[in-house]
Design a protein around this motif. Structure first.
Motif, PDB file in Angstrom:
ATOM      1  N   LEU A  49       0.835  -1.206   0.000  1.00 43.36           N
ATOM      2  CA  LEU A  49       0.000   0.000   0.000  1.00 43.36           C
ATOM      3  C   LEU A  49       0.870   1.257   0.000  1.00 43.36           C
ATOM      4  O   LEU A  49       0.568   2.230  -0.698  1.00 43.36           O
ATOM      5  CB  LEU A  49      -0.910  -0.009   1.230  1.00 43.36           C
ATOM      6  CG  LEU A  49      -2.000  -1.084   1.239  1.00 43.36           C
ATOM      7  CD1 LEU A  49      -2.640  -1.178   2.615  1.00 43.36           C
ATOM      8  CD2 LEU A  49      -3.064  -0.784   0.185  1.00 43.36           C
ATOM      9  N   TYR A  53       0.882   4.125  -2.931  1.00 41.90           N
ATOM     10  CA  TYR A  53       0.604   5.540  -2.657  1.00 41.90           C
ATOM     11  C   TYR A  53       1.795   6.432  -2.996  1.00 41.90           C
ATOM     12  O   TYR A  53       1.682   7.378  -3.772  1.00 41.90           O
ATOM     13  CB  TYR A  53       0.217   5.728  -1.194  1.00 41.90           C
ATOM     14  CG  TYR A  53       0.203   7.177  -0.773  1.00 41.90           C
ATOM     15  CD1 TYR A  53      -0.760   8.056  -1.263  1.00 41.90           C
ATOM     16  CD2 TYR A  53       1.183   7.678   0.088  1.00 41.90           C
ATOM     17  CE1 TYR A  53      -0.752   9.393  -0.902  1.00 41.90           C
ATOM     18  CE2 TYR A  53       1.191   9.018   0.452  1.00 41.90           C
ATOM     19  CZ  TYR A  53       0.224   9.871  -0.052  1.00 41.90           C
ATOM     20  OH  TYR A  53       0.245  11.187   0.290  1.00 41.90           O
ATOM     21  N   CYS A  64      -6.662   2.979  -1.941  1.00 39.32           N
ATOM     22  CA  CYS A  64      -7.664   2.121  -1.309  1.00 39.32           C
ATOM     23  C   CYS A  64      -8.486   1.369  -2.358  1.00 39.32           C
ATOM     24  O   CYS A  64      -8.725   0.161  -2.233  1.00 39.32           O
ATOM     25  CB  CYS A  64      -8.590   2.949  -0.425  1.00 39.32           C
ATOM     26  SG  CYS A  64      -7.780   3.677   1.018  1.00 39.32           S
ATOM     27  N   LEU A  76     -10.943  -0.662   3.014  1.00 45.06           N
ATOM     28  CA  LEU A  76      -9.972   0.246   3.619  1.00 45.06           C
ATOM     29  C   LEU A  76     -10.385   1.682   3.311  1.00 45.06           C
ATOM     30  O   LEU A  76     -10.660   2.030   2.163  1.00 45.06           O
ATOM     31  CB  LEU A  76      -8.568  -0.019   3.065  1.00 45.06           C
ATOM     32  CG  LEU A  76      -7.419   0.791   3.662  1.00 45.06           C
ATOM     33  CD1 LEU A  76      -7.239   0.479   5.144  1.00 45.06           C
ATOM     34  CD2 LEU A  76      -6.114   0.515   2.909  1.00 45.06           C
ATOM     35  N   LEU A  81      -5.865   4.521   6.057  1.00 48.53           N
ATOM     36  CA  LEU A  81      -4.610   4.370   5.328  1.00 48.53           C
ATOM     37  C   LEU A  81      -3.650   5.493   5.681  1.00 48.53           C
ATOM     38  O   LEU A  81      -2.450   5.256   5.875  1.00 48.53           O
ATOM     39  CB  LEU A  81      -4.882   4.357   3.817  1.00 48.53           C
ATOM     40  CG  LEU A  81      -3.644   4.272   2.924  1.00 48.53           C
ATOM     41  CD1 LEU A  81      -2.843   3.010   3.218  1.00 48.53           C
ATOM     42  CD2 LEU A  81      -4.031   4.332   1.450  1.00 48.53           C
TER      43      LEU A  81
END
Length: 411
Positions: A49, A53, A64, A76, A81
């Motif tokens: 993740l 990002y 997400c 999520l 997050l």
């Protein structure tokens, strides 16, 4: 080469590039990046993740949605997050350090027992900022053409020689912001040497006998284009009893180069509504290098030739910043910004490895066959100046010739 989203669609290949002895789960828990398995089930998922990002430039919402669509998480939210990524920043920094450490294990090419390294910093700005928000300090091995040390600080983190750790046989090259009196001796204490650019007012220079040095009188007395004088550096009131004895290598610039630098100083002063210091205009006629290397082995011409290699780190910065996209920092929250930068660096390093760029090519292009003459990068104060060429048959090249020639070496 650009980072493509597909890099995270081949997670097994990406994860295989992580250091084998780096335990994601244990280190994430130790750093507080991962405590309880809720929406994010394990540290590996958290890393994926983070890379989506920061590494690929997705927004929190896009990350997400991407994770849910790919079955990486069931559900999520953006705030969840964001909180996880902020806590993960120190852990992501550990992963960057581990990757850099793996690269540094590649044997560095050495020349007659010396290893050339450059040190420099590059600025990263948050959205809307008018000054440096973050600063990336990079140590660069000029033989392997790769980063061998890296440190991220906020905008107040000063550039200094102590950002690197040294080993005997290192020669570190730095521009004038690294000419600081208390940073020079520790390099020598570690068994390394340095060549740093200096200005007329960067340091308080003394004569070899400890008397004040009239720098401009010494410059005016130089009759050769390249020369040197013995100096000592005033290190402050708490300086060791033994003075720091160094060499000040001087090169008189060509008239057109000096004139171009003086015009630049006059233009900058005019923008600020000030008059330039006459001493700055006079010093613009010279290149001043301070070095700890022995004169018997490295005459002034060799010091000047070696220093020109420092320009290669500027080319590496352009390549690295283009690959990592560090000029597009989207986050203002410090913890999130730090996580974004580290994620960018992780993806950039792994992308280079997958593409076979490290350590098989130099930052400026294909490897140079060492049996041919080497074009040293033009000095930053010499725009348009013809590249000075050195063959492996000249004195400096004979001393710096690799013990085991490697055609992929950028030098």
């Amino acid at each position: 080469m650009k980072i493509r989203p597909e890099i995270l669609d081949h997670w097994p290949e990406v994860s295989a590039r992580l250091p084998a002895d780096f335990d994601l789960e244990a280190t994430a828990r130790l750093r507080g990046a991962f405590r309880r398995a809720r929406e994010i089930k394990n540290a590996e998922t958290l890393l994926r993740l983070a890379l989506a990002y920061g590494g690929l430039g997705m927004s929190l919402r896009e990350t997400c949605a991407w994770a849910e669509a790919g079955g990486i998480v069931v559900s999520l939210s953006d705030p969840s997050l964001l909180e996880r990524l902020c806590k993960a920043a120190p852990w992501l920094g550990d992963i960057v350090a581990a990757l850099i450490g793996e690269q540094a294990k590649v044997p560095a090419e050495r020349w007659a027992g010396y290893r050339l390294r450059a040190l420099d910093g590059t600025s990263i700005c948050e959205p809307g900022a008018d000054r440096t928000t973050w600063r990336l300090h990079v140590g660069y091995d000029l033989a392997t053409g790769q980063v061998d040390q890296l440190e991220l600080t906020d905008g107040h983190g000063a550039e200094n020689l102590q950002r690197l750790t040294y080993r005997p046989g290192d020669i570190v090259l730095g521009d004038r912001c690294y000419a600081r009196p208390r940073d020079l001796r520790p390099v020598m204490d570690a068994g390394a040497d340095f060549i740093v650019r200096t200005g007329w007012n960067s340091l308080r220079l003394l004569q070899a006998n400890g008397e004040p040095l009239d720098l401009f009188a010494a410059l005016a007395a130089q009759t050769e284009q390249e020369s040197e004088i013995q100096v000592s550096v005033h290190e402050g009131v708490e300086a060791p009893s033994e003075p720091l004895m160094l060499r000040l290598v001087i090169r008189r610039k060509a008239p057109e180069q000096a004139e171009a630098e003086q015009k630049r100083l006059l233009k900058d002063a005019k923008k600020r509504g000030k008059q330039p210091d006459p001493r700055s205009l006079e010093a613009a006629k010279y290149i001043l290098l301070l070095t700890s290397l022995p004169a018997a082995a490295f005459p002034p011409a060799d010091i000047l030739a070696i220093y020109r290699f420092r320009w290669q780190i500027e080319l590496a910065f352009k390549r690295f910043k283009s690959l990592a996209g560090l000029d597009m920092l989207p986050a203002k929250k410090p913890e999130l910004a730090r996580a974004w930068i580290y994620a960018r660096l992780i993806v950039a390093i792994i992308a280079e490895q997958i593409a076979g760029q490290v350590p098989d090519s130099s930052p400026s292009g294909p490897g140079i066959i060492i049996r041919k003459p080497i074009a040293l990068a033009s000095h930053e104060d010499s725009p348009g100046h013809d590249l000075r060429r050195h063959s492996w048959t000249n004195p400096v090249a004979n001393r710096l010739q690799p013990l085991q020639p490697n055609p992929s070496s950028p030098l």
